[in-house]
Design an enzyme around this catalytic site. Sequence first.
Site, PDB file in Angstrom:
ATOM      1  N   ASP A   1       0.751 -13.345 -12.231  1.00 32.53           N
ATOM      2  CA  ASP A   1       1.309 -14.868 -11.540  1.00 32.53           C
ATOM      3  C   ASP A   1       1.473 -15.158 -12.967  1.00 32.53           C
ATOM      4  O   ASP A   1       2.045 -16.726 -13.041  1.00 32.53           O
ATOM      5  CB  ASP A   1      -0.856 -15.006 -11.695  1.00 32.53           C
ATOM      6  CG  ASP A   1      -1.107 -14.829  -9.616  1.00 32.53           C
ATOM      7  OD1 ASP A   1       0.432 -14.616  -8.861  1.00 32.53           O
ATOM      8  OD2 ASP A   1      -1.840 -14.279  -9.740  1.00 32.53           O
TER       9      ASP A   1
ATOM     10  N   CYS B   1      -3.901  -7.074 -18.029  1.00 32.10           N
ATOM     11  CA  CYS B   1      -4.144  -6.318 -16.988  1.00 32.10           C
ATOM     12  C   CYS B   1      -2.985  -6.360 -15.502  1.00 32.10           C
ATOM     13  O   CYS B   1      -3.479  -5.571 -14.922  1.00 32.10           O
ATOM     14  CB  CYS B   1      -5.608  -7.005 -15.924  1.00 32.10           C
ATOM     15  SG  CYS B   1      -5.841  -7.894 -15.148  1.00 32.10           S
TER      16      CYS B   1
ATOM     17  N   GLU C   1      -4.020 -17.168 -15.792  1.00 34.73           N
ATOM     18  CA  GLU C   1      -2.781 -16.545 -15.084  1.00 34.73           C
ATOM     19  C   GLU C   1      -2.300 -17.949 -14.746  1.00 34.73           C
ATOM     20  O   GLU C   1      -1.077 -17.483 -14.324  1.00 34.73           O
ATOM     21  CB  GLU C   1      -2.953 -15.303 -13.967  1.00 34.73           C
ATOM     22  CG  GLU C   1      -4.388 -16.517 -13.220  1.00 34.73           C
ATOM     23  CD  GLU C   1      -4.665 -15.562 -12.276  1.00 34.73           C
ATOM     24  OE1 GLU C   1      -4.173 -13.901 -11.810  1.00 34.73           O
ATOM     25  OE2 GLU C   1      -6.128 -15.247 -12.335  1.00 34.73           O
TER      26      GLU C   1
ATOM     27  N   HIS D   1       0.921  -1.023  -0.273  1.00 35.41           N
ATOM     28  CA  HIS D   1      -0.253  -0.239  -0.084  1.00 35.41           C
ATOM     29  C   HIS D   1       0.414   1.263  -0.303  1.00 35.41           C
ATOM     30  O   HIS D   1       0.258   2.345  -0.565  1.00 35.41           O
ATOM     31  CB  HIS D   1      -1.208   0.265   1.107  1.00 35.41           C
ATOM     32  CG  HIS D   1      -0.200   0.474   2.460  1.00 35.41           C
ATOM     33  ND1 HIS D   1      -1.183  -0.791   3.671  1.00 35.41           N
ATOM     34  CD2 HIS D   1       0.225   0.553   2.542  1.00 35.41           C
ATOM     35  CE1 HIS D   1      -0.378   0.181   4.601  1.00 35.41           C
ATOM     36  NE2 HIS D   1       0.573   0.688   4.211  1.00 35.41           N
TER      37      HIS D   1
END
Length: 576
Positions: A461, A508, A437, A196
């Site tokens: 991934d 993405c 993925e 974060h």
Amino acid sequence: MSSFSLHGVAVSQGITIGKAHLISNALLEVAHYQLPKKRIAAEVKRFTEAIDTVKQDLETIRQELPLLGDLGAFINTHLAILSDKSFLDGAKKMIRQEQCNAEWAIKLQLDNIIEQFDAFTDEYLRERKQDIIQVVERVIKALLGHPNAQLSDGVKKSNDKDIILVAHDISPADAIQFKKNQFSGFITDVGGVTSHTAILARSLNIPSIVALKKARDLISEGEIIIVDGSQGVVIVNPSKEILQQYTLRQRQWELEQQKLLLIKSTVSKTIDGTPIALFANIESPEGMDAIHASGATGIGLFRTEFLFMNRVEPPDEEEQFVAYKTVAQAMKKAPVIIRTLDLGADKQVNLHNIETSNTALGLRAVRLCLTEPHIFHTQFRALLRASHYGNIKILIPMLTSLAELRQTKLLLAHAKQSLEKENIPFNNNIELGGMIEVPAAAINANAFARELDFLSIGTNDLTQYTLAVDRTDSTVAHLYNSLHPSVLHLIAHTIMAGAKFDKTVSVCGEMAGDMQLTKLLLGMGLRQFSMHPSQVLSVKQKILQSNLNKITKAVNRILKMEDVAKTELHVNKLNH
């Protein structure tokens, strides 16, 4: 003073030059002492009062300061942690059982929680432990009598606008309050691309580097430092020549950012006129301001994990419905692709007493939801209800087999039936997509493209699973490379599968936001990108400079290469 450099993980681009300001680390200041039994009740009361102080402090920040998208979501997360009964009761139990001071008790409680988070193999989930650490730090500071110590007087009183924060880590609350003062960048010892702290840096759009390990120890207060957020390099006490060089580069960077704003409303298409969709990723409804500011024309990935984390009970259908509806309405008729729960062994898993020894290869994402169908049913109902208010599409993470997909479809159909019985409106033709993925799904992409409405490639991934490399493991991180020929073949094959069945394919993952790879992906046939909002304009500029007729042949040659180094060399040539 000697000059030296540090290397870390670049999480927000740009160059800044300024004076270092060191932020203290409360966890290093914790003392341990035994208490007589007669003082235990008073110590528990002292702990409770510290919790109340921190909650009040965070509430004040939330009410008085204009929150910046994701920052507001993080403040809410920290408040939720401070209201978590199991978290609070655990610390109180420590005080009573160990007959220790409150600071030591909450530190022990933190150690237990960190151990659980470190067991996660999903990088994104593992990084969430920083929320717990930062909350505990604030509580310890309150117990020590200086709850706002991190809001150093050094910053508050400084008139120097070129302050660069140097910290072990920085909490969202501190970042918001620091923002009231002047600071032009920050660097931290810990963190990763999905931490974060990294998300905060991108939200604030200031140069930042994480994972520098010992920056807090090696840099002194007031030293001149250069932060190159594009290269992940920090230069401490630069020479006059280096300082002049970076001052020029900083100015060039600022001019480039100003120029980028000019293309915000420009239609995204290549020189030869091929339209390219540029979407943005979002963590929570609070991130909508960043989406609108970026010029993105849709949301390519709405991660729903934030709704489920750092709480005792999962969100009910109504809470999820409100969150999804809020985003859908804010985007009007633009696409909003919402990914269903993508968790591994998190709190929710623990609540249901589900244990797994290897979360990356075990019970996570769609596997978890199929094991706990009530989770899927509730989320599907909320998504379907929200679909009545916008252009929502559903994305299923980590599909591996068609059996999983067909079970998922059955559960979605069941959710639709339940809404029909209650006469609740929803989009009965809502599109269903799948994340590619894992190599098994990529190799079998034709089958998934045939049965789904769209595909989305999760390159992070996919790279990790294809190369069998945990990129967060420092001992093997150097082996992680999205330009490995095997990874590129799987991406290209998936894009071709989408084209074969006339289904949209997007990327993405991190690759979508790396403008050095934009031409490579375009040449593979990709026509939809989704990335962090701060990266949209840079990628758009690259698209506007691209001629598909010229780059497609070059990319086809790259896809025939077998050597990583040779592949990297030719990908670099694409950009020149």
